[in-house]
Design a protein around this motif. Sequence first.
Motif, PDB file in Angstrom:
ATOM      1  N   ASP A 151       0.855  -1.193   0.000  1.00 59.64           N
ATOM      2  CA  ASP A 151       0.000   0.000   0.000  1.00 59.64           C
ATOM      3  C   ASP A 151       0.890   1.241   0.000  1.00 59.64           C
ATOM      4  OD1 ASP A 151      -1.875   1.950   0.331  1.00 59.64           O
ATOM      5  OD2 ASP A 151      -2.441   1.402   2.391  1.00 59.64           O
ATOM      6  N   PRO A 152       1.189   1.788  -1.162  1.00 63.06           N
ATOM      7  CA  PRO A 152       2.106   2.953  -1.235  1.00 63.06           C
ATOM      8  C   PRO A 152       1.599   4.170  -0.464  1.00 63.06           C
ATOM      9  CG  PRO A 152       1.749   1.959  -3.413  1.00 63.06           C
ATOM     10  CD  PRO A 152       0.752   1.328  -2.485  1.00 63.06           C
ATOM     11  N   ASN A 153       0.330   4.218  -0.161  1.00 58.46           N
ATOM     12  CA  ASN A 153      -0.241   5.376   0.534  1.00 58.46           C
ATOM     13  C   ASN A 153      -0.443   5.129   2.025  1.00 58.46           C
ATOM     14  OD1 ASN A 153      -0.395   6.896  -1.852  1.00 58.46           O
ATOM     15  ND2 ASN A 153      -2.351   5.929  -2.398  1.00 58.46           N
ATOM     16  N   ASN A 154       0.184   4.099   2.551  1.00 61.20           N
ATOM     17  CA  ASN A 154       0.046   3.805   3.977  1.00 61.20           C
ATOM     18  C   ASN A 154       0.870   4.810   4.773  1.00 61.20           C
ATOM     19  OD1 ASN A 154       0.799   2.501   6.656  1.00 61.20           O
ATOM     20  ND2 ASN A 154      -0.685   1.028   5.868  1.00 61.20           N
ATOM     21  N   VAL A 155       0.190   5.716   5.451  1.00 61.56           N
ATOM     22  CA  VAL A 155       0.850   6.829   6.144  1.00 61.56           C
ATOM     23  C   VAL A 155       1.749   6.321   7.255  1.00 61.56           C
ATOM     24  CG1 VAL A 155       0.460   8.890   7.552  1.00 61.56           C
ATOM     25  CG2 VAL A 155      -1.007   8.416   5.569  1.00 61.56           C
ATOM     26  N   GLN A 156       1.247   5.388   8.039  1.00 62.92           N
ATOM     27  CA  GLN A 156       2.024   4.920   9.190  1.00 62.92           C
ATOM     28  C   GLN A 156       3.285   4.187   8.747  1.00 62.92           C
ATOM     29  OE1 GLN A 156      -0.321   2.662  11.870  1.00 62.92           O
ATOM     30  NE2 GLN A 156       1.311   2.355  13.368  1.00 62.92           N
ATOM     31  N   GLY A 157       3.133   3.314   7.720  1.00 64.32           N
ATOM     32  CA  GLY A 157       4.303   2.591   7.230  1.00 64.32           C
ATOM     33  C   GLY A 157       5.350   3.533   6.644  1.00 64.32           C
ATOM     34  N   LYS A 158       4.885   4.516   5.879  1.00 68.01           N
ATOM     35  CA  LYS A 158       5.814   5.464   5.259  1.00 68.01           C
ATOM     36  C   LYS A 158       6.500   6.323   6.303  1.00 68.01           C
ATOM     37  CE  LYS A 158       6.134   8.353   1.144  1.00 68.01           C
ATOM     38  NZ  LYS A 158       7.043   7.388   0.481  1.00 68.01           N
ATOM     39  N   HIS A 159       5.744   6.757   7.320  1.00 63.34           N
ATOM     40  CA  HIS A 159       6.342   7.582   8.373  1.00 63.34           C
ATOM     41  C   HIS A 159       7.417   6.799   9.115  1.00 63.34           C
ATOM     42  CE1 HIS A 159       6.666   8.975  12.553  1.00 63.34           C
ATOM     43  NE2 HIS A 159       6.673  10.182  11.991  1.00 63.34           N
ATOM     44  N   ASN A 160       7.120   5.510   9.421  1.00 64.10           N
ATOM     45  CA  ASN A 160       8.111   4.715  10.146  1.00 64.10           C
ATOM     46  C   ASN A 160       9.350   4.461   9.289  1.00 64.10           C
ATOM     47  OD1 ASN A 160       6.273   4.691  12.173  1.00 64.10           O
ATOM     48  ND2 ASN A 160       5.976   2.479  12.267  1.00 64.10           N
ATOM     49  N   LEU A 161       9.173   4.377   7.962  1.00 64.41           N
ATOM     50  CA  LEU A 161      10.332   4.228   7.087  1.00 64.41           C
ATOM     51  C   LEU A 161      11.182   5.504   7.133  1.00 64.41           C
ATOM     52  CD1 LEU A 161      11.819   2.469   5.028  1.00 64.41           C
ATOM     53  CD2 LEU A 161      10.387   3.471   3.238  1.00 64.41           C
ATOM     54  N   CYS A 162      10.514   6.655   7.232  1.00 60.38           N
ATOM     55  CA  CYS A 162      11.236   7.925   7.387  1.00 60.38           C
ATOM     56  C   CYS A 162      12.102   7.898   8.646  1.00 60.38           C
ATOM     57  CB  CYS A 162      10.271   9.101   7.463  1.00 60.38           C
ATOM     58  SG  CYS A 162       9.208   9.284   6.022  1.00 60.38           S
ATOM     59  N   VAL A 163      11.555   7.331   9.714  1.00 57.68           N
ATOM     60  CA  VAL A 163      12.309   7.230  10.966  1.00 57.68           C
ATOM     61  C   VAL A 163      13.528   6.338  10.776  1.00 57.68           C
ATOM     62  CG1 VAL A 163      12.190   6.492  13.372  1.00 57.68           C
ATOM     63  CG2 VAL A 163      10.244   7.659  12.340  1.00 57.68           C
ATOM     64  N   VAL A 164      13.352   5.254   9.964  1.00 62.58           N
ATOM     65  CA  VAL A 164      14.489   4.377   9.673  1.00 62.58           C
ATOM     66  C   VAL A 164      15.590   5.165   8.968  1.00 62.58           C
ATOM     67  CG1 VAL A 164      15.260   2.398   8.300  1.00 62.58           C
ATOM     68  CG2 VAL A 164      13.138   2.267   9.620  1.00 62.58           C
ATOM     69  N   TYR A 165      15.210   5.986   7.983  1.00 60.85           N
ATOM     70  CA  TYR A 165      16.213   6.819   7.285  1.00 60.85           C
ATOM     71  C   TYR A 165      16.946   7.720   8.275  1.00 60.85           C
ATOM     72  CZ  TYR A 165      13.924   5.408   2.917  1.00 60.85           C
ATOM     73  OH  TYR A 165      13.414   4.696   1.878  1.00 60.85           O
ATOM     74  N   PHE A 166      16.197   8.259   9.226  1.00 57.99           N
ATOM     75  CA  PHE A 166      16.822   9.112  10.248  1.00 57.99           C
ATOM     76  C   PHE A 166      17.817   8.304  11.072  1.00 57.99           C
ATOM     77  CE2 PHE A 166      17.213  11.306  14.244  1.00 57.99           C
ATOM     78  CZ  PHE A 166      17.248  12.654  13.885  1.00 57.99           C
ATOM     79  N   GLU A 167      17.389   7.045  11.461  1.00 58.29           N
ATOM     80  CA  GLU A 167      18.281   6.183  12.237  1.00 58.29           C
ATOM     81  C   GLU A 167      19.540   5.848  11.439  1.00 58.29           C
ATOM     82  OE1 GLU A 167      18.165   5.093  15.245  1.00 58.29           O
ATOM     83  OE2 GLU A 167      16.141   5.622  15.911  1.00 58.29           O
ATOM     84  N   GLU A 168      19.392   5.779  10.091  1.00 59.04           N
ATOM     85  CA  GLU A 168      20.544   5.493   9.241  1.00 59.04           C
ATOM     86  C   GLU A 168      21.377   6.756   8.982  1.00 59.04           C
ATOM     87  OE1 GLU A 168      18.878   1.749   6.556  1.00 59.04           O
ATOM     88  OE2 GLU A 168      18.682   3.793   5.787  1.00 59.04           O
ATOM     89  N   ARG A 169      20.890   7.914   9.525  1.00 63.63           N
ATOM     90  CA  ARG A 169      21.590   9.194   9.455  1.00 63.63           C
ATOM     91  C   ARG A 169      21.578   9.771   8.041  1.00 63.63           C
ATOM     92  NH1 ARG A 169      26.768   7.183  13.071  1.00 63.63           N
ATOM     93  NH2 ARG A 169      25.504   6.305  14.761  1.00 63.63           N
ATOM     94  N   ASP A 170      20.621   9.315   7.258  1.00 65.15           N
ATOM     95  CA  ASP A 170      20.459   9.869   5.919  1.00 65.15           C
ATOM     96  C   ASP A 170      19.370  10.935   6.009  1.00 65.15           C
ATOM     97  OD1 ASP A 170      20.194  10.462   3.272  1.00 65.15           O
ATOM     98  OD2 ASP A 170      20.232   8.374   2.586  1.00 65.15           O
ATOM     99  N   LEU A 171      19.765  12.151   6.467  1.00 63.71           N
ATOM    100  CA  LEU A 171      18.789  13.180   6.768  1.00 63.71           C
ATOM    101  C   LEU A 171      18.108  13.717   5.510  1.00 63.71           C
ATOM    102  CD1 LEU A 171      20.676  15.203   9.552  1.00 63.71           C
ATOM    103  CD2 LEU A 171      19.108  13.274   9.772  1.00 63.71           C
ATOM    104  N   ILE A 172      18.816  13.757   4.421  1.00 62.10           N
ATOM    105  CA  ILE A 172      18.211  14.254   3.175  1.00 62.10           C
ATOM    106  C   ILE A 172      17.074  13.329   2.739  1.00 62.10           C
ATOM    107  CG2 ILE A 172      18.649  14.813   0.751  1.00 62.10           C
ATOM    108  CD1 ILE A 172      19.939  16.724   2.776  1.00 62.10           C
ATOM    109  N   LYS A 173      17.356  12.015   2.815  1.00 60.59           N
ATOM    110  CA  LYS A 173      16.347  11.040   2.425  1.00 60.59           C
ATOM    111  C   LYS A 173      15.174  11.059   3.405  1.00 60.59           C
ATOM    112  CE  LYS A 173      16.403   6.498   0.284  1.00 60.59           C
ATOM    113  NZ  LYS A 173      17.223   5.286   0.024  1.00 60.59           N
TER     114      LYS A 173
END
Length: 921
Positions: free
Chosen positions: A771-793
Amino acid sequence: LLEKMTAISLKEAALIVGVVTACYWNSLFCGFVFDDVSAILDNKDLHPSTPLKNLFQNDFWGTPMSEERSHKSYRPLTVLTFRLNYLFSELNAVSYHFLNLIFHVVVCVVFLKVCKLFLDNRSSVVASLLFAVHPIHTEAVTGVVGRAELLSSIFFLAAFLSYTKSKGPDNTIVWTPIAVTVFLVAVATLCKEQGITVVGICCVYEVFIAQGYTLPVLLDTAVQILRGKGSIPFSMLQTLLKLIVLMFSTLLLVVVRVQIIQSQLPVFTRFDNPAAVSPSPTRQLTFNYLLPVNAWLLLNPSELCCDWTMGTIPLVESLLDVRNVATLTFFCFLGSLIVFSLRYPGDSSKTVLMALCLIVLPFIPASNLFFPVGFVVAERVLYVPSMGFCILVAHGWRKLSNKSVLRRISWVCLTVVLFTHALKTLHRNWDWESEYTLFMSALKVNKNNAKLWNNVGHALENEKNFERALQFFIQATQVQPDDIGAHMNVGRTYKNLNKTKEAEESYMIAKSLMPQIIPGKKYAARVAPNHLNVYINLANLIRANESRLEEADQLYRQAISMRPDFKQAYISRGELLLKMNKPLKAKEAYLRALELDRTNADLWYNLAIVYIELKDPIEALKNFNHALELNPAHKLALFNSALLMQESGDAQLRPEAKQRLLNYVKEEPQDANGYFNLGMLAMDDKKDVEAEAWMKKAIRLQPSFRSALFNLALLYSQTAKELMALPVLEDLLRYYPDHTKGLILKGDILMNQKKDIVGAKMCFEKILELDPNNVQGKHNLCVVYFEERDLIKAEKCLVETLALAPHEEYIQRHLNIVRSKIASLSATEQPSLPADGTATAAAEEKKNSVQNLKEVKNEQKTTQTTIDNNKGHSKNKKRTEKNNMDKEIPKKSTKEIKDIEKKRVAALKRLEEIERILNGE
């Protein structure tokens, strides 16, 4: 003197017990067959939960006497013994057959006592042994419903023995035995209707045995009185007084019996008893021919059959029919015996007279002489008449054995008869082992009875052997082309084989055979009520096609127009109207059905479902409660009323909801849904250990139980047992790889507890694939990017997420944090951090910032994480699963509106299951 004459020695009793046991021991291995199914398995009057008064309001089969479909067979004391069996062993057939065997022993012993009144000791034992081993009795002894014959016979013989003591010294009247006789006659009649005929035997005994009159003496006395040449002797006046008392008591019993059946005779069809609806002289010739047929079964019980209805015995339609010779011979023989017994004095004539009374009088209710019965021949109704037959045979044997020339031959013949009859009885018992063996044995005797072909088909159908069952049903339609029930059976079997077109064709043939409505005549008087089920079955078949719902409704209405009191038509129509989204009309249909039967728990249950549709949970719960008052073990009412209480949110209702679910799992111990919902109730009550136990039990019963797996994992995650939740989530995702909320919970645990960023990232990416429009899943993936220190992504991801949910304040807040972090790092010319975390200069600052984001992320999780809602389990039961993370800010969302619609669909699915339970196919 009478007591001494009828005394039974211990050896005689032991002999009878031994012979009966040897003949009937294998009956203990038989099951419930034929009429046992209706009288035992389907009869709610046997259950301890049914009030005892119902036994005296319903017929032998558990149908209210007031209903037209009742057979009017009123035998409450027999049903009471069935209930006692059920109390001690429920539906264990052995106990029922064992009690029948005991009752047959008792009848044989009491019959021996009666025989000693008219025969010497040796002949009495012979008569009793003949009775004990006669194969005609297998239907009464081995068939459980034959207990009515056994019990009635015990009190029948006891009443007669009591009456024989009513003559005192000097021909005085002793009233106590007469009072006991009247009481025992009433008891015998409450066991089976033929018990009342013992009064006629007592009258004959009084006149011709006790007083010693012969027919010529009575006629001569009557002539003298009419000519005025004499008066009535005092002894005769006493005899008349006794007879008047007996007759008055009998008349009283008859009046009560007529009141009980409400002056209505049962409705039978021409298939049950073809001669009963035949014109003259066919009716009279056939009924008279049935008398020698019954006599032949007593004389030569070599070919026995459990069902003699329909075309078993072809109608005698002409005086030139050769079978009339048998009728004439029978009446000549019977007439000669009657003349001998009434005309001549002496012990021999008295013995013959009493034997004839035992043969003729108890058979009269089954003879069709006064009212039609629902069978042509029935072997079990010959149980008492066979007593008189055995006395006649024993009396004749005594006459032969007293002659020296014939003594040896008479003993040899007697031995052969007893031995062959005993073997035949032992062999015949095995026929009653199962319905299949019983009806197949009947087909060996008679292939012209469509009912037998149908019953073999039913037996195979019960074993899910539909292909073979279809062959027998089709054969039934060929034997009796106008048998409506046979065509209905063919249609039902085609339906079970998923051959809808053929099923509809068969139902249409059955429908075409239904008689047309004749204005001014009651439809039910001309056709069996169960034949009207052709309209129900046909409608149930075509309603599977959404485009034919109106056509199905028309069929239901046609059935109702034929029988305004046809309850099943209202029930089925109510279910259809719910399917057509017409709850108000469905409510009207169910209310009309309740006017006809307010004691039907299923009706109250269905009405509760209607109120759920009408968004009236209070009325729904009232109707669920009414259903449970009538049937405390109503499984669907227990389950769904508990869910309704649970979903009400009223904490005061939770204890009752829990009790109902406990009762439900007691009735359905293998249904995982019951344990799952007990777990949900425990979660509501914050009883985490209890909730865990119930969830685990549900999963043991159904390892792929989607909702139980997810909620158990969620329970672990909420009680600081996140690592225990992971294997549960692995099981969940193995069965349901696209379970979005399971993936979210797993990713959250991997990221926060296991520090497995890669695993968490895979979970969130999987969600977005689904579900590409799943807000919760997408937001948590954003948090993963933050944990990976890829702030631009992370920034880009959050911008995309905010576009999906522009009103979610926490996403904007997180985006601001990321941008702030990027700005602060840009000032030091570090737009991103290395993945290996070597930039120690910014480590501490990053730690604080991430900590802030985690707090917000956790806040987001608290807001967003919800519980799976599964509505697709067994019996389509509705369950809105627990959401204990989103309680502080309740609001009506689009999702909640959709959930309400899903509840409606789930209710309709439940109704489809109820339809299959109530359908009388």
